[in-house]
Design a protein around this motif. Structure first.
Motif, PDB file in Angstrom:
ATOM      1  N   UNK A  69     120.282  60.156 -36.548  1.00 16.29           N
ATOM      2  CA  UNK A  69     119.848  59.873 -35.179  1.00 16.29           C
ATOM      3  C   UNK A  69     121.079  59.652 -34.308  1.00 16.29           C
ATOM      4  N   UNK A  70     121.262  60.553 -33.332  1.00 16.61           N
ATOM      5  CA  UNK A  70     122.371  60.430 -32.388  1.00 16.61           C
ATOM      6  C   UNK A  70     121.867  59.662 -31.168  1.00 16.61           C
ATOM      7  N   UNK A  71     122.250  58.409 -31.075  1.00 16.46           N
ATOM      8  CA  UNK A  71     121.744  57.535 -30.017  1.00 16.46           C
ATOM      9  C   UNK A  71     122.409  57.842 -28.682  1.00 16.46           C
ATOM     10  N   UNK A  72     121.723  57.501 -27.601  1.00 18.00           N
ATOM     11  CA  UNK A  72     122.308  57.641 -26.272  1.00 18.00           C
ATOM     12  C   UNK A  72     123.456  56.663 -26.081  1.00 18.00           C
ATOM     13  N   UNK A  73     123.290  55.465 -26.632  1.00 18.23           N
ATOM     14  CA  UNK A  73     124.343  54.458 -26.521  1.00 18.23           C
ATOM     15  C   UNK A  73     125.333  54.643 -27.665  1.00 18.23           C
ATOM     16  N   UNK A  74     126.583  54.842 -27.315  1.00 19.29           N
ATOM     17  CA  UNK A  74     127.597  55.089 -28.345  1.00 19.29           C
ATOM     18  C   UNK A  74     128.838  54.256 -28.077  1.00 19.29           C
ATOM     19  N   UNK A  75     129.509  53.920 -29.162  1.00 26.82           N
ATOM     20  CA  UNK A  75     130.739  53.131 -29.098  1.00 26.82           C
ATOM     21  C   UNK A  75     131.899  54.041 -29.497  1.00 26.82           C
ATOM     22  N   UNK A  76     132.889  54.167 -28.616  1.00 22.79           N
ATOM     23  CA  UNK A  76     134.061  54.974 -28.944  1.00 22.79           C
ATOM     24  C   UNK A  76     135.029  54.121 -29.751  1.00 22.79           C
ATOM     25  N   UNK A  77     135.364  54.583 -30.932  1.00 25.40           N
ATOM     26  CA  UNK A  77     136.265  53.859 -31.825  1.00 25.40           C
ATOM     27  C   UNK A  77     137.683  54.394 -31.659  1.00 25.40           C
ATOM     28  N   UNK A  78     138.599  53.504 -31.325  1.00 25.07           N
ATOM     29  CA  UNK A  78     140.000  53.883 -31.147  1.00 25.07           C
ATOM     30  C   UNK A  78     140.818  53.470 -32.359  1.00 25.07           C
ATOM     31  N   UNK A  79     141.926  54.166 -32.583  1.00 26.78           N
ATOM     32  CA  UNK A  79     142.808  53.755 -33.670  1.00 26.78           C
ATOM     33  C   UNK A  79     143.724  52.629 -33.190  1.00 26.78           C
ATOM     34  N   UNK A  80     144.643  52.202 -34.043  1.00 27.11           N
ATOM     35  CA  UNK A  80     145.479  51.044 -33.724  1.00 27.11           C
ATOM     36  C   UNK A  80     146.439  51.313 -32.571  1.00 27.11           C
ATOM     37  N   UNK A  81     146.609  52.580 -32.195  1.00 32.45           N
ATOM     38  CA  UNK A  81     147.461  52.897 -31.048  1.00 32.45           C
ATOM     39  C   UNK A  81     146.661  53.006 -29.752  1.00 32.45           C
ATOM     40  N   UNK A  82     145.339  52.941 -29.853  1.00 30.17           N
ATOM     41  CA  UNK A  82     144.472  53.082 -28.684  1.00 30.17           C
ATOM     42  C   UNK A  82     143.906  54.470 -28.497  1.00 30.17           C
ATOM     43  N   UNK A  83     144.241  55.416 -29.352  1.00 28.81           N
ATOM     44  CA  UNK A  83     143.733  56.782 -29.237  1.00 28.81           C
ATOM     45  C   UNK A  83     142.319  56.863 -29.790  1.00 28.81           C
ATOM     46  N   UNK A  84     141.377  57.491 -29.069  1.00 29.39           N
ATOM     47  CA  UNK A  84     140.000  57.595 -29.573  1.00 29.39           C
ATOM     48  C   UNK A  84     139.933  58.482 -30.813  1.00 29.39           C
ATOM     49  N   UNK A  85     139.105  58.061 -31.771  1.00 32.75           N
ATOM     50  CA  UNK A  85     138.971  58.774 -33.044  1.00 32.75           C
ATOM     51  C   UNK A  85     137.538  59.196 -33.310  1.00 32.75           C
ATOM     52  N   UNK A  86     136.571  58.325 -33.005  1.00 37.46           N
ATOM     53  CA  UNK A  86     135.191  58.589 -33.404  1.00 37.46           C
ATOM     54  C   UNK A  86     134.220  57.992 -32.400  1.00 37.46           C
ATOM     55  N   UNK A  87     132.987  58.499 -32.439  1.00 44.23           N
ATOM     56  CA  UNK A  87     131.880  57.929 -31.678  1.00 44.23           C
ATOM     57  C   UNK A  87     130.829  57.420 -32.655  1.00 44.23           C
ATOM     58  N   UNK A  88     130.450  56.160 -32.489  1.00 47.05           N
ATOM     59  CA  UNK A  88     129.469  55.524 -33.353  1.00 47.05           C
ATOM     60  C   UNK A  88     128.179  55.317 -32.568  1.00 47.05           C
ATOM     61  N   UNK A  89     127.089  55.924 -33.021  1.00 45.68           N
ATOM     62  CA  UNK A  89     125.788  55.725 -32.380  1.00 45.68           C
ATOM     63  C   UNK A  89     125.310  54.300 -32.610  1.00 45.68           C
ATOM     64  N   UNK A  90     124.834  53.652 -31.557  1.00 48.02           N
ATOM     65  CA  UNK A  90     124.306  52.289 -31.656  1.00 48.02           C
ATOM     66  C   UNK A  90     122.807  52.327 -31.398  1.00 48.02           C
ATOM     67  N   UNK A  91     122.025  51.931 -32.390  1.00 48.26           N
ATOM     68  CA  UNK A  91     120.579  52.009 -32.266  1.00 48.26           C
ATOM     69  C   UNK A  91     120.027  50.716 -31.681  1.00 48.26           C
ATOM     70  N   UNK A  92     118.908  50.783 -30.967  1.00 47.68           N
ATOM     71  CA  UNK A  92     118.300  49.583 -30.401  1.00 47.68           C
ATOM     72  C   UNK A  92     117.582  48.770 -31.472  1.00 47.68           C
ATOM     73  N   UNK A  93     117.287  47.500 -31.179  1.00 46.37           N
ATOM     74  CA  UNK A  93     116.593  46.648 -32.162  1.00 46.37           C
ATOM     75  C   UNK A  93     115.275  47.229 -32.646  1.00 46.37           C
ATOM     76  N   UNK A  94     114.525  47.908 -31.763  1.00 44.91           N
ATOM     77  CA  UNK A  94     113.247  48.481 -32.174  1.00 44.91           C
ATOM     78  C   UNK A  94     113.443  49.525 -33.269  1.00 44.91           C
ATOM     79  N   UNK A  95     114.510  50.328 -33.157  1.00 46.20           N
ATOM     80  CA  UNK A  95     114.805  51.324 -34.193  1.00 46.20           C
ATOM     81  C   UNK A  95     115.100  50.633 -35.519  1.00 46.20           C
ATOM     82  N   UNK A  96     115.843  49.528 -35.462  1.00 47.04           N
ATOM     83  CA  UNK A  96     116.159  48.761 -36.673  1.00 47.04           C
ATOM     84  C   UNK A  96     114.871  48.286 -37.334  1.00 47.04           C
ATOM     85  N   UNK A  97     113.992  47.665 -36.546  1.00 45.43           N
ATOM     86  CA  UNK A  97     112.762  47.114 -37.097  1.00 45.43           C
ATOM     87  C   UNK A  97     111.885  48.205 -37.699  1.00 45.43           C
TER      88      UNK A  97
END
Length: 456
Positions: free
Chosen positions: A16-44
């Motif tokens: 599931x590719x969520x609309x809300x995503x968190x961009x993960x940066x490496x230790x230098x600040x360069x973006x590396x990945x996008x992490x989909x964040x699911x809402x609580x209802x999806x979790x339940x």
């Protein structure tokens, strides 16, 4: 952004590719990945679907776990090679490459030896299946306390994800909320488990915010939650939650011990795995000249190199420069009154790319009752203090592991009886030592299972 590594949620049906995503940066600040964040209802809803699913038969679970370990360590689950996976953990989490490579083998071995762990954890008078012949005359049967386990995971070390595999082997369906600092390991492991034969309704990857994590704990039958003292305070009273808090591992150097012959054990306990794990030593108590021990330990630890985490000889954790500066300031404030043995400069060393290496810190304290002995930081940081029999055993407690360098049998008896010492090693065993089939903070199965009388 299209070139970034995509980490979708893995729900009970499909990715599931969520609309809300968190961009993960490496230790230098360069973006590396996008992490989909699911809402609580999806979790339940995912937890409810896991609950409705039936587990695989026991033998199939064990076989699938063995296959998953090999896929995780050598395969390409979700199309990613092990080299690319390890590099992502190094660059984003700042974990040295040798530590990530070692953790890969820890997880492979955990998958291969899970039956050994279950056999060790099961009470000797119980059987795991009611069809066993012994139940014809009455027997204890080892059964699950629930159906779905939630895991609110830590991001300090990839090896933490070897722990919950035991639950999957026991027939639990498992839902993992990853750390945003290190979601790569649980994503790869769950993808490998699915490739090995576990259905989407058996194990789920549910990235979410803190509220979603609370929903996961409430929705599942039992949960394992990692964190600091704040997590212990929030969940420690809940019998459905197993809290994995600070380890505060310690070493006791008895008056009868030749500590010079044990320096390798002491330094390994402090710095193995870059000082990132809950079993790394954070306090050494010495029945004798504690300053001499501190000086000798510091002399060895200052030799560790400051390198980028992806290099083969890297041995220390790396943080974004701002984060390293905040940790440095915290340690300086906390260590007031302590005698620092590792130089007078900063506790971190900036690299040229916007990151910084966290350097080892060895600090001598005047007393076994100093409050700093409870401070645990995510790099090799150790407090060394004097201890005498007059101080009592309390300074040695609240320890996930205690290595006691002593031949005093009465003292060993007393330490083994302490409820606040989870594991006790004697002599040359570093606090980081571990073998399959041994309990960590007890066996996970102690929390997951119960015995029922059964006769037919």
């Amino acid at each position: 952004m299209a070139d970034l590594l995509q980490l979708p949620a893995l729900g009970a049906r499909q990715a599931y590719h969520a609309l809300r995503r968190d961009t993960l940066a490496d230790v230098t600040g360069a973006p590396v990945a996008e992490l989909s964040l699911v809402p609580p209802l999806f979790v339940d809803r995912t937890v409810q679907e896991l609950r409705r699913a039936r587990p695989l038969p026991a033998a199939e679970r064990i076989a699938a776990l063995r296959r998953a370990g090999e896929i995780f360590a050598e395969g390409t689950p979700d199309g990613q090679t092990v080299d690319d996976y390890q590099l992502a953990v190094c660059r984003v989490g700042g974990v040295p490459m040798p530590v990530v490579q070692g953790a890969t083998e820890i997880i492979r071995r955990a998958c291969a030896t899970v039956q050994q762990v279950l056999d060790a954890a099961r009470p000797g008078g119980a059987v795991s299946d009611w069809r066993d012949e012994s139940t014809r005359w009455g027997s204890a049967v080892w059964t699950r306390r629930g159906e779905v386990l939630g895991v609110v995971a830590a991001g300090n070390h990839p090896g933490v994800h070897s722990f919950w595999l035991e639950a999957l082997a026991l027939g639990y369906r498992v839902a993992v909320r990853p750390s945003r600092r290190e979601p790569f390991t649980p994503f790869r492991l769950i993808a490998a488990l699915r490739e090995a034969g576990f259905g989407a309704d058996q194990v789920a990857f549910l990235p979410c915010d803190h509220h979603g994590g609370d929903v996961l704990v409430q929705a599942t039958d039992l949960s394992v939650v990692y964190g600091g003292d704040d997590v212990v305070k929030a969940y420690g009273h809940d019998p459905r939650v197993l809290v994995q808090g600070p380890g505060r591992a310690k070493i006791l150097v008895g008056a009868d011990a030749d500590w010079r012959a044990q320096l390798d054990t002491i330094t390994t306990s402090i710095a193995h795995n870059a000082g990132l794990t809950c079993v790394n030593t954070t306090a050494v108590l010495v029945e004798g000249d504690h300053t001499a021990v501190a000086e000798a330990v510091a002399e060895l630890l200052v030799e560790l190199p400051s390198l980028r985490p992806e290099l083969e000889k890297a041995a220390l954790p790396v943080e974004p420069l701002g984060s390293a500066e905040r940790l440095d300031a915290y340690l300086r404030a906390t260590s007031a009154g302590a005698n620092r043995l590792t130089g007078t400069g900063a506790f971190h060393e900036p690299l040229s790319d916007g990151s910084a290496v966290l350097r080892p810190a060895v600090l001598a304290l005047p007393s076994a009752t100093a409050g700093q002995l409870r401070v645990e930081l995510p790099f090799p940081c150790v407090w060394i203090a004097p201890w005498s029999r007059a101080d009592g055993l309390e300074p040695l407690g609240e320890s996930l592991v205690l290595t006691a360098m002593t031949g005093d049998a009465q003292l060993v008896d007393d330490l083994l009886a302490m409820p606040t010492v989870a594991n006790l090693y004697l002599g040359a065993y570093p606090t980081t030592w571990f073998e399959p089939g041994l309990p960590h903070d007890g066996f996970l199965a102690d929390f997951l299972m119960r015995n029922k009388a059964f006769a037919r």
